[in-house]
Design an enzyme around this catalytic site. Structure first.
Site, PDB file in Angstrom:
ATOM      1  N   SER A   1       3.162  -1.543  10.352  1.00  0.00           N
ATOM      2  CA  SER A   1       4.617  -1.613  10.569  1.00  0.00           C
ATOM      3  C   SER A   1       5.213  -2.992  10.307  1.00  0.00           C
ATOM      4  O   SER A   1       6.178  -3.388  10.971  1.00  0.00           O
ATOM      5  CB  SER A   1       4.975  -1.131  11.977  1.00  0.00           C
ATOM      6  OG  SER A   1       4.559   0.209  12.130  1.00  0.00           O
TER       7      SER A   1
ATOM      8  N   GLU B   1      -5.718  -4.280  10.683  1.00  0.00           N
ATOM      9  CA  GLU B   1      -4.730  -3.208  10.816  1.00  0.00           C
ATOM     10  C   GLU B   1      -5.004  -2.423  12.099  1.00  0.00           C
ATOM     11  O   GLU B   1      -5.804  -1.474  12.088  1.00  0.00           O
ATOM     12  CB  GLU B   1      -4.802  -2.263   9.613  1.00  0.00           C
ATOM     13  CG  GLU B   1      -4.407  -2.912   8.307  1.00  0.00           C
ATOM     14  CD  GLU B   1      -3.751  -1.923   7.344  1.00  0.00           C
ATOM     15  OE1 GLU B   1      -2.662  -2.222   6.854  1.00  0.00           O
ATOM     16  OE2 GLU B   1      -4.323  -0.842   7.106  1.00  0.00           O
TER      17      GLU B   1
ATOM     18  N   HIS C   1      -9.682   1.610   4.500  1.00  0.00           N
ATOM     19  CA  HIS C   1      -8.419   1.852   5.212  1.00  0.00           C
ATOM     20  C   HIS C   1      -8.627   2.905   6.296  1.00  0.00           C
ATOM     21  O   HIS C   1      -9.433   3.827   6.121  1.00  0.00           O
ATOM     22  CB  HIS C   1      -7.335   2.294   4.221  1.00  0.00           C
ATOM     23  CG  HIS C   1      -5.984   2.313   4.857  1.00  0.00           C
ATOM     24  ND1 HIS C   1      -5.549   3.375   5.615  1.00  0.00           N
ATOM     25  CD2 HIS C   1      -4.996   1.391   4.888  1.00  0.00           C
ATOM     26  CE1 HIS C   1      -4.333   3.100   6.076  1.00  0.00           C
ATOM     27  NE2 HIS C   1      -3.973   1.897   5.644  1.00  0.00           N
TER      28      HIS C   1
ATOM     29  N   ASN D   1       0.867  -1.177   0.000  1.00  0.00           N
ATOM     30  CA  ASN D   1       0.000   0.000   0.000  1.00  0.00           C
ATOM     31  C   ASN D   1       0.904   1.227   0.000  1.00  0.00           C
ATOM     32  O   ASN D   1       1.429   1.620   1.032  1.00  0.00           O
ATOM     33  CB  ASN D   1      -0.886  -0.029   1.255  1.00  0.00           C
ATOM     34  CG  ASN D   1      -1.719   1.236   1.393  1.00  0.00           C
ATOM     35  OD1 ASN D   1      -1.818   2.029   0.455  1.00  0.00           O
ATOM     36  ND2 ASN D   1      -2.319   1.439   2.560  1.00  0.00           N
ATOM     37  N   TRP D   2       1.077   1.796  -1.164  1.00  0.00           N
ATOM     38  CA  TRP D   2       2.009   2.932  -1.287  1.00  0.00           C
ATOM     39  C   TRP D   2       1.416   4.251  -0.778  1.00  0.00           C
ATOM     40  O   TRP D   2       2.117   5.255  -0.701  1.00  0.00           O
ATOM     41  CB  TRP D   2       2.453   3.093  -2.757  1.00  0.00           C
ATOM     42  CG  TRP D   2       3.410   2.040  -3.200  1.00  0.00           C
ATOM     43  CD1 TRP D   2       3.999   1.081  -2.411  1.00  0.00           C
ATOM     44  CD2 TRP D   2       3.924   1.847  -4.524  1.00  0.00           C
ATOM     45  NE1 TRP D   2       4.829   0.301  -3.168  1.00  0.00           N
ATOM     46  CE2 TRP D   2       4.810   0.744  -4.470  1.00  0.00           C
ATOM     47  CE3 TRP D   2       3.715   2.478  -5.746  1.00  0.00           C
ATOM     48  CZ2 TRP D   2       5.484   0.281  -5.593  1.00  0.00           C
ATOM     49  CZ3 TRP D   2       4.387   2.015  -6.860  1.00  0.00           C
ATOM     50  CH2 TRP D   2       5.266   0.923  -6.783  1.00  0.00           C
ATOM     51  N   LYS D   3       0.128   4.266  -0.500  1.00  0.00           N
ATOM     52  CA  LYS D   3      -0.530   5.505  -0.055  1.00  0.00           C
ATOM     53  C   LYS D   3      -0.213   6.640  -1.054  1.00  0.00           C
ATOM     54  O   LYS D   3      -0.061   6.361  -2.238  1.00  0.00           O
ATOM     55  CB  LYS D   3      -0.116   5.843   1.380  1.00  0.00           C
ATOM     56  CG  LYS D   3      -0.246   4.603   2.284  1.00  0.00           C
ATOM     57  CD  LYS D   3      -0.093   4.844   3.741  1.00  0.00           C
ATOM     58  CE  LYS D   3      -0.237   3.531   4.478  1.00  0.00           C
ATOM     59  NZ  LYS D   3      -0.177   3.627   5.904  1.00  0.00           N
TER      60      LYS D   3
HETATM   61  P1  PGA Z   1       2.590   0.700   7.504  1.00  0.00           P
HETATM   62  O1  PGA Z   1       1.162   0.890   6.788  1.00  0.00           O
HETATM   63  O2  PGA Z   1       3.155  -0.620   7.010  1.00  0.00           O
HETATM   64  O3  PGA Z   1       3.391   1.875   7.044  1.00  0.00           O
HETATM   65  O4  PGA Z   1       2.352   0.682   8.976  1.00  0.00           O
HETATM   66  C1  PGA Z   1       0.258  -0.157   6.642  1.00  0.00           C
HETATM   67  C2  PGA Z   1      -1.057   0.373   6.157  1.00  0.00           C
HETATM   68  O5  PGA Z   1      -1.476   1.461   6.617  1.00  0.00           O
HETATM   69  O6  PGA Z   1      -1.692  -0.236   5.297  1.00  0.00           O
END
Ligand code: PGA
Length: 252
Positions: free
Chosen positions: A213, A163, A94, A8-10
Site C-alpha cells: 500500500s 512486504e 511474492h 508490480n502490475w500483477k
Molecule cells: P500494493 O502491492 O502496493 O497494491 O499493496 C504491493 C505488492 O504486492 O507488491
C-alpha cells in the site's frame, strides 16, 4: 544509496494498455535520475513495454520466472526468455505466489538462476497478519531470508523487498500501509540479519525496499526512513500519475 522504485502490475493491463501507460508516464515523470525505476508488467506485455522504454533509462522487470533455461515446463517462462526481452529484474517469492504454494527452497533456486543470468532478483519476504499477532515476525523474516539466499555470495546484487502481507492492498486503495516506524524497524532488522549472514559493508550496499500500500500520500515519509531504500508498488503503480508522484517523491 539511490532509491529503487518498482511497479508490480500483477495480472493487470493488456499489452496495448501497458504501452499507453508508458507513453503517458514518460511525459509526466520528473526526476527519475534520483531513483532507479523498474516496470514489471505481465509476461504478455513485456515485449510492448520493452519497446516503449527504449532510450528512457526506465528498466524492465518480470513478476516471476522458472529457474531452468528451457525444458518440459508447461506454462513457465525462463530467464533466457526474459533476458532476450531486456528484463533486468525479476520479482521472486511474492506473497501472491507463496500463497499458491511457492516455498523458500524453490524461490532459492530462482534467485540463484536469476543471478547467474545477470537478472537482479527482487526477493520478497514478509509476515502474515497471523504471524505478526503471534509475535513471529522476526522468525519469519529470518527463515525466509536464510532459506531464499542459500548459496548466494554477492548479496548486494539482490534487492530485498519487505512486504508485510497484511499491508498489501490486494487492489483496495484504502488499505493502510505499515507505519513508517514499523516498516523501518523491520528493515533495520533485515539489515542486521544481512550483516550477520554477510558483513556490514555488503549489508549496507544492499537495497531493502518496502511494499504494501505505498501510495502518493505515504511514499515520501516511508522513503525518508534511513533503512528504506525504495518501494515495490502494486495498486498505485497502475495509474501513471500516481506512480510518477511516488517516483518524484524519492530522495536523492
Ligand atoms: P500494493 O502491492 O502496493 O497494491 O499493496 C504491493 C505488492 O504486492 O507488491
Amino acid at each position: 544509496m539511490k532509491k529503487l522504485i518498482a511497479a508490480n502490475w500483477k495480472m493487470n493491463k493488456t499489452a496495448g494498455e501497458s504501452a499507453l501507460f508508458i507513453g503517458e508516464f514518460k511525459k509526466i515523470i520528473k526526476n527519475e535520475k534520483n531513483a532507479d525505476v523498474v516496470i514489471c508488467p505481465p509476461f504478455t506485455a513485456l515485449s510492448a513495454v520493452s519497446g516503449e522504454l527504449k532510450g528512457s533509462g526506465i528498466k524492465l522487470g518480470a513478476q516471476n520466472m522458472h529457474f531452468e533455461d528451457f525444458g518440459a515446463f508447461t506454462g513457465e517462462i525462463s530467464p533466457l526468455m526474459l533476458k532476450e526481452l531486456g528484463c533486468q529484474y525479476a520479482i521472486l517469492g511474492h506473497s501472491d505466489r507463496r500463497e499458491i504454494g511457492e516455498k523458500d527452497g524453490l524461490i532459492n533456486k530462482k534467485v540463484i538462476s536469476a543471478l547467474k543470468k545477470g537478472i537482479v532478483p527482487i526477493l520478497c519476504i514478509g509476515e502474515t497478519h497471523e504471524q505478526r499477532i503471534k509475535d513471529e515476525t522476526q522468525d519469519v523474516l529470518e527463515s525466509q531470508l536464510t532459506g531464499c539466499l542459500k548459496g548466494v555470495e554477492n548479496i548486494s546484487n539482490v534487492v530485498v523487498a519487505y512486504e508485510p502481507v497484511w499491508a498489501i492492498s490486494k487492489g483496495n486503495p484504502s488499505q493502510k500501509a505499515a507505519t513508517k516506524e514499523d516498516a523501518e524497524e523491520a528493515h533495520l532488522f533485515i539489515r542486521k540479519l544481512l550483516e550477520g549472514m554477510y558483513n556490514e559493508e555488503a549489508a549496507k550496499k544492499t537495497r531493502i525496499i518496502y511494499g504494501g500500500s505505498m501510495k502518493p500520500e505515504n511514499a515520501k515519509e516511508l522513503l525518508a526512513m534511513p533503512n528504506i531504500d525504495g518501494g515495490l508498488v502494486g495498486n498505485a503503480s497502475l495509474n501513471p500519475k500516481s506512480f510518477a508522484e511516488i517516483v518524484n517523491s524519492a530522495n536523492k
